[in-house]
Design a protein around this motif. Structure first.
Motif, PDB file in Angstrom:
ATOM      1  N   PRO A  78      51.731  39.408  31.573  1.00 26.28           N
ATOM      2  CA  PRO A  78      51.720  39.278  33.206  1.00 26.28           C
ATOM      3  C   PRO A  78      53.051  39.732  33.790  1.00 26.28           C
ATOM      4  CG  PRO A  78      51.561  37.128  32.153  1.00 26.28           C
ATOM      5  CD  PRO A  78      51.712  37.973  31.142  1.00 26.28           C
ATOM      6  N   ILE A  79      53.039  39.886  34.815  1.00 28.07           N
ATOM      7  CA  ILE A  79      54.294  40.204  35.867  1.00 28.07           C
ATOM      8  C   ILE A  79      54.666  38.878  36.287  1.00 28.07           C
ATOM      9  CG2 ILE A  79      55.296  41.599  37.697  1.00 28.07           C
ATOM     10  CD1 ILE A  79      52.985  43.573  36.661  1.00 28.07           C
ATOM     11  N   LEU A 129      48.693  25.696  45.045  1.00 27.27           N
ATOM     12  CA  LEU A 129      47.654  26.258  46.006  1.00 27.27           C
ATOM     13  C   LEU A 129      47.284  27.724  45.498  1.00 27.27           C
ATOM     14  CD1 LEU A 129      46.325  25.856  48.606  1.00 27.27           C
ATOM     15  CD2 LEU A 129      47.959  27.039  49.770  1.00 27.27           C
ATOM     16  N   SER A 130      48.059  28.463  44.821  1.00 25.88           N
ATOM     17  CA  SER A 130      47.860  29.843  44.555  1.00 25.88           C
ATOM     18  C   SER A 130      47.289  29.959  43.124  1.00 25.88           C
ATOM     19  CB  SER A 130      49.204  30.694  44.174  1.00 25.88           C
ATOM     20  OG  SER A 130      49.986  30.219  43.199  1.00 25.88           O
ATOM     21  N   GLU A 131      47.140  28.857  42.227  1.00 28.40           N
ATOM     22  CA  GLU A 131      46.653  28.647  40.927  1.00 28.40           C
ATOM     23  C   GLU A 131      45.069  27.786  40.905  1.00 28.40           C
ATOM     24  OE1 GLU A 131      49.587  26.797  38.608  1.00 28.40           O
ATOM     25  OE2 GLU A 131      50.567  28.771  38.229  1.00 28.40           O
ATOM     26  N   ASN A 132      45.044  27.026  42.176  1.00 26.72           N
ATOM     27  CA  ASN A 132      43.886  26.033  42.088  1.00 26.72           C
ATOM     28  C   ASN A 132      43.034  26.686  43.453  1.00 26.72           C
ATOM     29  OD1 ASN A 132      44.447  24.230  39.911  1.00 26.72           O
ATOM     30  ND2 ASN A 132      46.219  24.064  41.008  1.00 26.72           N
ATOM     31  N   ALA A 133      41.748  26.593  43.007  1.00 25.08           N
ATOM     32  CA  ALA A 133      40.560  26.835  44.082  1.00 25.08           C
ATOM     33  C   ALA A 133      40.459  25.701  44.716  1.00 25.08           C
ATOM     34  CB  ALA A 133      39.537  27.507  43.554  1.00 25.08           C
ATOM     35  N   THR A 153      41.594  32.589  54.299  1.00 30.32           N
ATOM     36  CA  THR A 153      41.060  32.948  53.078  1.00 30.32           C
ATOM     37  C   THR A 153      41.790  34.280  52.595  1.00 30.32           C
ATOM     38  OG1 THR A 153      39.207  33.989  54.195  1.00 30.32           O
ATOM     39  CG2 THR A 153      39.203  31.432  53.334  1.00 30.32           C
ATOM     40  N   ARG A 154      42.353  34.983  53.410  1.00 28.32           N
ATOM     41  CA  ARG A 154      42.593  36.308  53.095  1.00 28.32           C
ATOM     42  C   ARG A 154      43.915  36.377  52.235  1.00 28.32           C
ATOM     43  NH1 ARG A 154      45.631  38.559  58.526  1.00 28.32           N
ATOM     44  NH2 ARG A 154      46.251  36.311  59.299  1.00 28.32           N
ATOM     45  N   TYR A 155      44.633  35.101  51.926  1.00 26.49           N
ATOM     46  CA  TYR A 155      45.802  34.780  51.092  1.00 26.49           C
ATOM     47  C   TYR A 155      45.226  34.397  49.690  1.00 26.49           C
ATOM     48  CZ  TYR A 155      48.115  35.098  55.438  1.00 26.49           C
ATOM     49  OH  TYR A 155      48.523  35.262  56.568  1.00 26.49           O
ATOM     50  N   HIS A 156      43.978  34.000  49.521  1.00 27.64           N
ATOM     51  CA  HIS A 156      43.649  33.568  48.288  1.00 27.64           C
ATOM     52  C   HIS A 156      43.307  34.695  47.116  1.00 27.64           C
ATOM     53  CE1 HIS A 156      43.327  29.765  50.142  1.00 27.64           C
ATOM     54  NE2 HIS A 156      42.234  29.925  50.583  1.00 27.64           N
ATOM     55  N   PHE A 157      43.371  36.010  47.450  1.00 33.07           N
ATOM     56  CA  PHE A 157      43.394  36.997  46.422  1.00 33.07           C
ATOM     57  C   PHE A 157      44.231  36.771  45.313  1.00 33.07           C
ATOM     58  CE2 PHE A 157      46.630  38.523  49.005  1.00 33.07           C
ATOM     59  CZ  PHE A 157      47.483  39.396  48.103  1.00 33.07           C
ATOM     60  N   VAL A 158      45.264  35.976  45.510  1.00 35.70           N
ATOM     61  CA  VAL A 158      46.392  35.746  44.336  1.00 35.70           C
ATOM     62  C   VAL A 158      45.803  35.332  43.437  1.00 35.70           C
ATOM     63  CG1 VAL A 158      48.432  34.473  44.191  1.00 35.70           C
ATOM     64  CG2 VAL A 158      48.282  35.696  46.469  1.00 35.70           C
ATOM     65  N   GLU A 209      44.120  34.526  37.436  1.00 38.30           N
ATOM     66  CA  GLU A 209      43.150  34.583  36.294  1.00 38.30           C
ATOM     67  C   GLU A 209      43.099  35.938  35.701  1.00 38.30           C
ATOM     68  OE1 GLU A 209      39.898  33.401  38.970  1.00 38.30           O
ATOM     69  OE2 GLU A 209      40.552  31.530  39.471  1.00 38.30           O
ATOM     70  N   GLY A 210      43.262  36.995  36.190  1.00 39.29           N
ATOM     71  CA  GLY A 210      43.184  38.390  35.693  1.00 39.29           C
ATOM     72  C   GLY A 210      44.337  38.727  34.605  1.00 39.29           C
ATOM     73  N   LYS A 211      45.290  37.807  34.540  1.00 37.06           N
ATOM     74  CA  LYS A 211      46.638  37.880  33.908  1.00 37.06           C
ATOM     75  C   LYS A 211      47.410  39.147  34.233  1.00 37.06           C
ATOM     76  CE  LYS A 211      45.016  34.622  30.922  1.00 37.06           C
ATOM     77  NZ  LYS A 211      45.351  33.387  31.382  1.00 37.06           N
ATOM     78  N   LEU A 212      47.342  39.592  35.408  1.00 36.99           N
ATOM     79  CA  LEU A 212      48.250  40.485  36.066  1.00 36.99           C
ATOM     80  C   LEU A 212      49.525  39.996  36.631  1.00 36.99           C
ATOM     81  CD1 LEU A 212      48.743  43.381  36.954  1.00 36.99           C
ATOM     82  CD2 LEU A 212      48.177  42.916  39.473  1.00 36.99           C
ATOM     83  N   ILE A 213      49.550  38.798  36.896  1.00 36.00           N
ATOM     84  CA  ILE A 213      50.583  38.020  37.328  1.00 36.00           C
ATOM     85  C   ILE A 213      50.805  36.787  36.988  1.00 36.00           C
ATOM     86  CG2 ILE A 213      50.872  39.541  39.643  1.00 36.00           C
ATOM     87  CD1 ILE A 213      50.259  36.720  40.871  1.00 36.00           C
ATOM     88  N   LYS A 214      51.980  36.050  36.566  1.00 37.31           N
ATOM     89  CA  LYS A 214      52.116  34.793  36.292  1.00 37.31           C
ATOM     90  C   LYS A 214      53.070  34.316  37.355  1.00 37.31           C
ATOM     91  CE  LYS A 214      53.579  31.731  32.714  1.00 37.31           C
ATOM     92  NZ  LYS A 214      53.794  31.669  31.160  1.00 37.31           N
ATOM     93  N   ILE A 215      52.987  32.866  37.925  1.00 36.56           N
ATOM     94  CA  ILE A 215      53.701  32.540  38.975  1.00 36.56           C
ATOM     95  C   ILE A 215      54.446  31.222  38.128  1.00 36.56           C
ATOM     96  CG2 ILE A 215      53.950  31.067  41.162  1.00 36.56           C
ATOM     97  CD1 ILE A 215      51.551  32.703  42.151  1.00 36.56           C
ATOM     98  N   ILE A 216      55.660  31.470  38.167  1.00 45.92           N
ATOM     99  CA  ILE A 216      56.590  30.342  37.710  1.00 45.92           C
ATOM    100  C   ILE A 216      57.502  29.414  38.597  1.00 45.92           C
ATOM    101  CG2 ILE A 216      56.489  31.295  35.344  1.00 45.92           C
ATOM    102  CD1 ILE A 216      59.229  32.049  35.863  1.00 45.92           C
ATOM    103  N   PHE A 217      57.915  28.522  38.442  1.00 41.87           N
ATOM    104  CA  PHE A 217      58.790  27.765  39.453  1.00 41.87           C
ATOM    105  C   PHE A 217      60.150  27.954  38.915  1.00 41.87           C
ATOM    106  CE2 PHE A 217      61.436  23.873  40.179  1.00 41.87           C
ATOM    107  CZ  PHE A 217      61.248  23.889  41.475  1.00 41.87           C
TER     108      PHE A 217
END
Length: 126
Positions: free
Chosen positions: A48-49, A61-65, A76-81, A86-94
């Motif tokens: 993932p990027i 918020l970005s990782e939990n529904a 809700t337009r921001y929830h596509f993240v 989930e699709g493993k395109l990106i990974k958000i890290i602190f």
């Protein structure tokens, strides 16, 4: 790859978490664009990027529904993240604020901190 732009928010946010969540969604849109551009040029991209964020609430918020009384108003337009996580395109890290290189573009940093981040971005020795 580094992509940068400055843009005022189109909406009023009610918390720093929401503002950072909106910023994450904008960053992910840019990541997706650059990813598609590189793929079209037949350049291999490791997944993932990684997207670095300095707000734990926005990461949660970005990782939990799940929503709560404090987040149910978030558009809700921001929830596509979440789909890209989930699709493993990106990974958000602190990333701690003092280690967040992008702060030199968005915050008033001390000369020493600015130099530290600038040197990392330009690959100069410390």
């Amino acid at each position: 790859a580094v992509s940068w732009r400055s843009k005022g928010e189109r909406s009023v946010t009610l918390s720093s978490t929401e503002a950072e969540y909106v910023a994450i969604s904008e960053a992910v849109k840019e990541v997706k664009f650059v990813y598609q551009l590189l793929i079209s040029m037949k350049i291999n991209v490791d997944l993932p990027i990684v997207v670095r964020v300095d707000n734990i609430g926005a990461i949660y918020l970005s990782e939990n529904a799940t929503t709560s009384g404090r987040t149910k108003h978030v558009d809700t337009r921001y929830h596509f993240v979440r789909e890209y996580i989930e699709g493993k395109l990106i990974k958000i890290i602190f990333v701690k604020s003092e280690d967040n290189d992008s702060d030199i573009f968005t915050k008033n940093t001390s000369g020493e901190l600015h130099k530290k981040h600038a040197n990392k971005m330009t690959s100069q020795k410390k």
